[in-house]
Design an enzyme around this catalytic site. Structure first.
Site, PDB file in Angstrom:
ATOM      1  CG  HIS A   1      -5.886   2.599   5.805  1.00 21.27           C
ATOM      2  ND1 HIS A   1      -4.786   1.781   5.610  1.00 21.27           N
ATOM      3  CD2 HIS A   1      -6.593   2.555   4.643  1.00 21.27           C
ATOM      4  CE1 HIS A   1      -4.845   1.262   4.380  1.00 21.27           C
ATOM      5  NE2 HIS A   1      -5.933   1.714   3.783  1.00 21.27           N
TER       6      HIS A   1
ATOM      7  CB  SER B   1      -0.923   0.012   1.216  1.00 20.68           C
ATOM      8  OG  SER B   1      -0.189  -0.202   2.395  1.00 20.68           O
TER       9      SER B   1
ATOM     10  CG  MET C   1      -0.137  -5.545   9.852  1.00 21.54           C
ATOM     11  SD  MET C   1      -1.836  -4.983   9.955  1.00 21.54           S
ATOM     12  CE  MET C   1      -1.696  -3.717  11.259  1.00 21.54           C
ATOM     13  CB  SER C   2       2.887  -7.408   4.187  1.00 18.31           C
ATOM     14  OG  SER C   2       3.823  -6.366   4.077  1.00 18.31           O
TER      15      SER C   2
ATOM     16  CE1 TYR D   1      -5.703  -6.860   6.233  1.00 14.14           C
ATOM     17  CE2 TYR D   1      -3.402  -6.572   6.862  1.00 14.14           C
ATOM     18  CZ  TYR D   1      -4.473  -6.244   6.049  1.00 14.14           C
ATOM     19  OH  TYR D   1      -4.311  -5.313   5.062  1.00 14.14           O
ATOM     20  CD  GLU D   2      -6.595  -9.600   2.520  1.00 22.61           C
ATOM     21  OE1 GLU D   2      -7.308 -10.079   1.629  1.00 22.61           O
ATOM     22  OE2 GLU D   2      -5.518  -9.013   2.292  1.00 22.61           O
TER      23      GLU D   2
ATOM     24  CG  HIS E   1      -3.987  -3.360   0.098  1.00 32.04           C
ATOM     25  ND1 HIS E   1      -3.509  -4.259   1.013  1.00 32.04           N
ATOM     26  CD2 HIS E   1      -3.729  -2.141   0.634  1.00 32.04           C
ATOM     27  CE1 HIS E   1      -3.006  -3.619   2.058  1.00 32.04           C
ATOM     28  NE2 HIS E   1      -3.144  -2.328   1.851  1.00 32.04           N
TER      29      HIS E   1
ATOM     30  CG  ASN F   1       2.276   4.326  10.925  1.00 31.57           C
ATOM     31  OD1 ASN F   1       2.129   3.630   9.930  1.00 31.57           O
ATOM     32  ND2 ASN F   1       2.445   3.822  12.131  1.00 31.57           N
TER      33      ASN F   1
ATOM     34  CB  ALA G   1       3.068   1.235   3.883  1.00 33.16           C
TER      35      ALA G   1
ATOM     36  CG  HIS H   1      -2.138  -7.811   3.978  1.00 37.54           C
ATOM     37  ND1 HIS H   1      -2.756  -7.225   2.893  1.00 37.54           N
ATOM     38  CD2 HIS H   1      -0.989  -7.107   4.184  1.00 37.54           C
ATOM     39  CE1 HIS H   1      -2.014  -6.216   2.465  1.00 37.54           C
ATOM     40  NE2 HIS H   1      -0.938  -6.121   3.232  1.00 37.54           N
TER      41      HIS H   1
END
Ligand code: 8IG
Length: 272
Positions: free
Chosen positions: A247, A36, A211-212, A96-97, A68, A235, A124, A94
């Site tokens: 986000h 992203s 997260m990736s 988390y999906e 995405h 961030n 990111a 990801h």
């Protein structure tokens, strides 16, 4: 259940075959997974020869997060040793999906089966290291998995000592000597960390959190590809500045840095 879960490597081979058909290129040389905020960096690579939805290949899922993309591009890039075929994934799946690990690593497996010897993973992320600022790219030197989830099954005891190829990191640093290197933590999400967790991760030696990337790096390396990871700090991690994480902030920081990232990738890719 789809073939992806029954026979992940076979499905990646089928996807690579379909890719060759759609692009007319028997093989690709290098692949980039654009996280992203990196999507506009891909535009700096020029005009792709082909572009199509990832779901046109076997095993790819429709994207679920705004920004995405779920798009695959093929580029012809001019390098010192002639034309190279670069495969670019805009967007990824990801952990988390909640679809499991197989769709997370299907893109890089497809790329390796399509001939790619080098896989570039971008993302990111949050900056844990207090020396980092928002908008700064950082080369991944090593990682810590906080999910414990591996894409590998069975007695496949892969060595990860040089997972993020030292050879490639040196090439990137010679293209831009101002780039820092750091340790990336894979956090499952989708919730960000608490400030206490960020303090814990810093104590463990982490500089970046996202997260990736980690499962993809392991899957690509296990199939014999060299891996480059580049994080864009979008961030400050929780508690570092006292600001809340959003986000929208992440997407804006990604957009702002895309030009620099695209230029860097355009310079480095043909040399790999
Ligand atoms: I962008 O601060 C992005 N992704 N885990 N923490 C985690 N993932 C992230 C963060 C962050 N920022």
């Amino acid at each position: 259940m789809s073939d992806l879960y029954q026979d992940p490597i076979g499905t990646a081979e089928s996807a690579a075959h379909k890719l060759a058909e759609l692009t007319g290129k028997a093989s690709h040389h290098v692949a980039l997974v654009m996280g992203s905020g990196w999507i506009s960096a891909a535009d700096a690579l020029g005009t792709p020869t082909h572009e199509f939805p990832a779901v046109d290949l076997p095993g790819f899922l429709a994207p679920t997060v705004a920004g995405h993309g779920g798009v695959i591009r093929s580029y012809d890039l001019q390098g010192p040793n002639g034309t190279i075929h670069a495969l670019v994934f805009l967007g990824r799946t990801h952990l988390y999906e909640g679809k499991g690990i197989e769709p997370v690593v299907h893109g890089v497996r497809t790329a390796v089966k399509a001939g790619c010897k080098v896989i570039v993973l971008t993302n990111a992320c949050g900056g844990i290291n207090r020396d980092y600022s928002v908008g700064q790219p950082v080369i991944i030197r090593d990682h810590i998995s906080m999910t414990g989830v591996s894409p590998l099954i069975g007695a496949n005891f892969v060595d990860l000592t040089d997972l993020y190829s030292k050879r490639i990191r040196e090439i990137v640093k010679s293209a831009d000597s101002s780039l820092a290197e750091g340790v990336y933590v894979h956090w499952r999400g989708p919730a960000y960390e608490t400030p206490a967790e960020i303090n814990m991760l810093r104590t463990l030696g982490a500089d970046l959190v996202g997260m990736s990337t980690v499962p993809e790096a392991i899957a690509a390396h296990a199939l014999g590809a060299e891996v480059l990871g580049i994080s864009l700090v979008t961030n400050a991690a929780a508690g570092v500045t006292g600001e809340k994480l959003s986000h929208e902030e992440v997407m804006a920081a990604g957009k702002a840095a895309a030009g620099r990232m695209g230029e860097l990738l355009g310079k480095v890719l043909p040399q790999l």
